[in-house]
Write a protein that holds these residues in place. Structure first.
Motif, PDB file in Angstrom:
ATOM      1  N   ALA A 178       0.775  -1.187  -0.215  1.00 50.25           N
ATOM      2  CA  ALA A 178      -0.044   0.151  -0.232  1.00 50.25           C
ATOM      3  C   ALA A 178       0.901   1.245   0.050  1.00 50.25           C
ATOM      4  CB  ALA A 178      -1.352   0.043   1.167  1.00 50.25           C
ATOM      5  N   GLY A 179       2.326   0.453  -0.177  1.00 47.69           N
ATOM      6  CA  GLY A 179       2.806   2.096  -0.508  1.00 47.69           C
ATOM      7  C   GLY A 179       3.521   2.603   1.091  1.00 47.69           C
ATOM      8  N   ILE A 180       3.358   1.888   2.614  1.00 45.89           N
ATOM      9  CA  ILE A 180       3.991   2.102   4.063  1.00 45.89           C
ATOM     10  C   ILE A 180       4.766   1.673   3.841  1.00 45.89           C
ATOM     11  CG2 ILE A 180       3.110   2.357   5.617  1.00 45.89           C
ATOM     12  CD1 ILE A 180      -0.482   2.317   4.395  1.00 45.89           C
ATOM     13  N   VAL A 181       5.866   2.572   4.538  1.00 42.70           N
ATOM     14  CA  VAL A 181       6.826   1.605   4.900  1.00 42.70           C
ATOM     15  C   VAL A 181       6.890   1.345   6.154  1.00 42.70           C
ATOM     16  CG1 VAL A 181       9.587   2.515   5.292  1.00 42.70           C
ATOM     17  CG2 VAL A 181       8.214   2.890   3.127  1.00 42.70           C
ATOM     18  N   SER A 182       7.090   0.292   6.702  1.00 42.99           N
ATOM     19  CA  SER A 182       7.164   0.048   8.773  1.00 42.99           C
ATOM     20  C   SER A 182       8.305  -0.799   8.760  1.00 42.99           C
ATOM     21  CB  SER A 182       5.596  -0.696   8.606  1.00 42.99           C
ATOM     22  OG  SER A 182       5.413  -1.988   7.648  1.00 42.99           O
ATOM     23  N   ARG A 183       8.249  -1.532  10.028  1.00 41.39           N
ATOM     24  CA  ARG A 183       9.139  -1.873  10.407  1.00 41.39           C
ATOM     25  C   ARG A 183       9.052  -3.329  11.884  1.00 41.39           C
ATOM     26  NH1 ARG A 183      14.566   0.086  10.179  1.00 41.39           N
ATOM     27  NH2 ARG A 183      14.752   2.367   8.493  1.00 41.39           N
ATOM     28  N   ILE A 184       9.336  -4.020  11.704  1.00 43.97           N
ATOM     29  CA  ILE A 184       9.112  -4.541  12.573  1.00 43.97           C
ATOM     30  C   ILE A 184      10.018  -5.030  13.742  1.00 43.97           C
ATOM     31  CG2 ILE A 184       8.643  -7.278  14.001  1.00 43.97           C
ATOM     32  CD1 ILE A 184       8.069  -7.771  10.787  1.00 43.97           C
ATOM     33  N   PHE A 185       9.302  -4.856  15.116  1.00 47.77           N
ATOM     34  CA  PHE A 185      10.260  -4.547  16.509  1.00 47.77           C
ATOM     35  C   PHE A 185       9.661  -5.583  17.643  1.00 47.77           C
ATOM     36  CE2 PHE A 185      10.292  -0.012  15.237  1.00 47.77           C
ATOM     37  CZ  PHE A 185      11.567   0.307  14.748  1.00 47.77           C
ATOM     38  N   ASN A 186      10.736  -6.473  18.432  1.00 46.91           N
ATOM     39  CA  ASN A 186      10.687  -7.599  19.031  1.00 46.91           C
ATOM     40  C   ASN A 186      10.377  -8.456  18.572  1.00 46.91           C
ATOM     41  OD1 ASN A 186      10.097  -5.601  21.236  1.00 46.91           O
ATOM     42  ND2 ASN A 186       7.908  -5.438  21.334  1.00 46.91           N
ATOM     43  N   GLU A 187      10.991  -8.534  17.283  1.00 48.30           N
ATOM     44  CA  GLU A 187      10.874  -9.797  16.317  1.00 48.30           C
ATOM     45  C   GLU A 187      10.974 -10.591  17.251  1.00 48.30           C
ATOM     46  OE1 GLU A 187      12.137 -11.198  12.220  1.00 48.30           O
ATOM     47  OE2 GLU A 187      13.132  -9.778  13.086  1.00 48.30           O
TER      48      GLU A 187
END
Length: 83
Positions: free
Chosen positions: A23-32
């Motif tokens: 959808a064009g939204i840059v995101s990151r994963i934390f607590n992986e």
């Protein structure tokens, strides 16, 4: 950055991250890798979290996540029109 989702597990976090990316939204994963710390950290802090990089995209991100959650409850088979 703003947290928009707490996933039940790491694969779900990556799924949501990929939906947001589409959808064009840059995101990151934390607590992986925090699930291994259960018992040492509060339960809510151990779940993988998806954070968006641009706060102004929060509304759009929540729409994408809402669509994912509504489809997740739907047991019907869906065929990708792009495949």
């Amino acid at each position: 950055m703003k947290q928009v989702y707490a996933a039940a597990n790491v694969p779900e976090a990556y799924l949501v991250r990929d939906l947001l990316a589409n959808a064009g939204i840059v995101s990151r994963i934390f607590n992986e890798h925090a699930m291994g710390a259960l018992g040492d950290v509060p339960l809510a802090s151990a779940y993988p979290q998806v954070w968006i990089e641009r706060d102004h995209q929060e509304h759009h991100a929540r729409q994408v996540i809402g669509e994912y959650e509504s489809r997740r409850r739907d047991d019907r088979v869906h065929v990708c029109t792009r495949c």
